[in-house]
Design a protein around this motif. Structure first.
Motif, PDB file in Angstrom:
ATOM      1  N   LEU A   4       1.749  10.488   2.056  1.00 31.65           N
ATOM      2  CA  LEU A   4       2.021  10.046   0.691  1.00 31.65           C
ATOM      3  C   LEU A   4       0.756   9.551   0.009  1.00 31.65           C
ATOM      4  O   LEU A   4       0.539   9.786  -1.184  1.00 31.65           O
ATOM      5  N   VAL A   5      -0.080   8.863   0.766  1.00 32.63           N
ATOM      6  CA  VAL A   5      -1.365   8.402   0.223  1.00 32.63           C
ATOM      7  C   VAL A   5      -2.231   9.612  -0.123  1.00 32.63           C
ATOM      8  O   VAL A   5      -2.836   9.672  -1.208  1.00 32.63           O
ATOM      9  N   THR A   8      -0.948  11.256  -3.264  1.00 36.34           N
ATOM     10  CA  THR A   8      -1.336  10.464  -4.433  1.00 36.34           C
ATOM     11  C   THR A   8      -2.811  10.673  -4.770  1.00 36.34           C
ATOM     12  O   THR A   8      -3.168  10.909  -5.926  1.00 36.34           O
ATOM     13  N   LEU A   9      -3.656  10.603  -3.755  1.00 40.07           N
ATOM     14  CA  LEU A   9      -5.096  10.750  -3.986  1.00 40.07           C
ATOM     15  C   LEU A   9      -5.479  12.172  -4.376  1.00 40.07           C
ATOM     16  O   LEU A   9      -6.423  12.377  -5.131  1.00 40.07           O
ATOM     17  N   PHE A  10      -4.756  13.175  -3.865  1.00 39.03           N
ATOM     18  CA  PHE A  10      -5.040  14.560  -4.224  1.00 39.03           C
ATOM     19  C   PHE A  10      -4.720  14.826  -5.694  1.00 39.03           C
ATOM     20  O   PHE A  10      -5.388  15.620  -6.351  1.00 39.03           O
ATOM     21  N   GLY A  11      -3.705  14.157  -6.223  1.00 37.52           N
ATOM     22  CA  GLY A  11      -3.325  14.367  -7.611  1.00 37.52           C
ATOM     23  C   GLY A  11      -4.352  13.879  -8.608  1.00 37.52           C
ATOM     24  O   GLY A  11      -4.485  14.432  -9.706  1.00 37.52           O
ATOM     25  N   SER A 117       4.721  11.652  -7.525  1.00 43.13           N
ATOM     26  CA  SER A 117       5.537  11.826  -6.318  1.00 43.13           C
ATOM     27  C   SER A 117       5.027  10.937  -5.190  1.00 43.13           C
ATOM     28  O   SER A 117       5.817  10.301  -4.479  1.00 43.13           O
ATOM     29  N   GLY A 118       3.722  10.916  -5.031  1.00 39.26           N
ATOM     30  CA  GLY A 118       3.140  10.079  -3.985  1.00 39.26           C
ATOM     31  C   GLY A 118       3.395   8.607  -4.216  1.00 39.26           C
ATOM     32  O   GLY A 118       3.748   7.866  -3.294  1.00 39.26           O
ATOM     33  N   LEU A 119       3.248   8.162  -5.466  1.00 42.87           N
ATOM     34  CA  LEU A 119       3.468   6.748  -5.780  1.00 42.87           C
ATOM     35  C   LEU A 119       4.935   6.352  -5.610  1.00 42.87           C
ATOM     36  O   LEU A 119       5.244   5.277  -5.088  1.00 42.87           O
ATOM     37  N   VAL A 120       5.841   7.225  -6.038  1.00 42.99           N
ATOM     38  CA  VAL A 120       7.264   6.939  -5.868  1.00 42.99           C
ATOM     39  C   VAL A 120       7.609   6.879  -4.396  1.00 42.99           C
ATOM     40  O   VAL A 120       8.319   5.987  -3.915  1.00 42.99           O
ATOM     41  N   ALA A 123       6.347   3.671  -2.988  1.00 43.65           N
ATOM     42  CA  ALA A 123       7.166   2.535  -3.443  1.00 43.65           C
ATOM     43  C   ALA A 123       8.441   2.439  -2.617  1.00 43.65           C
ATOM     44  O   ALA A 123       8.846   1.349  -2.214  1.00 43.65           O
ATOM     45  N   PHE A 124       9.083   3.574  -2.364  1.00 41.95           N
ATOM     46  CA  PHE A 124      10.301   3.561  -1.554  1.00 41.95           C
ATOM     47  C   PHE A 124      10.022   3.174  -0.116  1.00 41.95           C
ATOM     48  O   PHE A 124      10.839   2.533   0.546  1.00 41.95           O
ATOM     49  N   ARG A 125       8.859   3.551   0.374  1.00 39.69           N
ATOM     50  CA  ARG A 125       8.479   3.168   1.750  1.00 39.69           C
ATOM     51  C   ARG A 125       8.272   1.661   1.882  1.00 39.69           C
ATOM     52  O   ARG A 125       8.564   1.073   2.896  1.00 39.69           O
ATOM     53  N   LEU A 126       7.730   1.073   0.798  1.00 38.21           N
ATOM     54  CA  LEU A 126       7.412  -0.350   0.855  1.00 38.21           C
ATOM     55  C   LEU A 126       8.635  -1.229   0.591  1.00 38.21           C
ATOM     56  O   LEU A 126       8.608  -2.420   0.894  1.00 38.21           O
TER      57      LEU A 126
END
Length: 127
Positions: A4-5, A8-11, A117-120, A123-126
């Motif tokens: 997920l990180v 996010t970073l690829f985007g 998508s990565g941030l969402v 967020a759900f993971r946290l």
């Protein structure tokens, strides 16, 4: 979570590429100068490109490839282009001037989708 990180970073660089393409497109629309380029040859690097050259008013010769089929063109044929006088390599075929912003918008959209998508997901993971 590492995926997920990475997503996010690829985007983020994809968004940056889109913003740069949109900026260049806007410069061509607002400051672009027209010139006559001359078709030299055609090359294939996964897609078909036509190689053309033009000369700026200050005498600089610019050679550049443009995505185009090249059908019906012979070496020496004239092709109209639009270029940024401050950065002449930033140019496009005149017939594509009104549509080349779409590539930038596409990259921004994909980048926002990937990053969002990565941030969402994060967020759900946290939670």
């Amino acid at each position: 979570m590492g995926g997920l990180v990475a997503l996010t970073l690829f985007g983020l660089p994809v968004i940056a590429m889109g913003v740069i393409a949109l900026r260049d497109s806007l410069r061509l629309r607002t400051r672009g100068a027209t010139a006559t380029a001359y078709y030299m040859d055609r090359s294939r690097n996964g897609a078909t490109y036509i190689n053309c050259s033009f000369t700026t008013p200050d005498g600089r010769r610019i050679e550049r490839g443009y995505a185009h089929s090249g059908v019906g063109l012979r070496p020496g044929d004239a092709v109209e282009i639009v270029y940024d006088p401050a950065r002449p390599r930033n140019s496009c075929l005149a017939e594509e001037r009104s549509t080349n912003w779409r590539l930038g918008a596409f990259f921004v959209s994909i980048g926002v989708g990937l990053t969002g998508s990565g941030l969402v997901g994060l967020a759900f993971r946290l939670l």
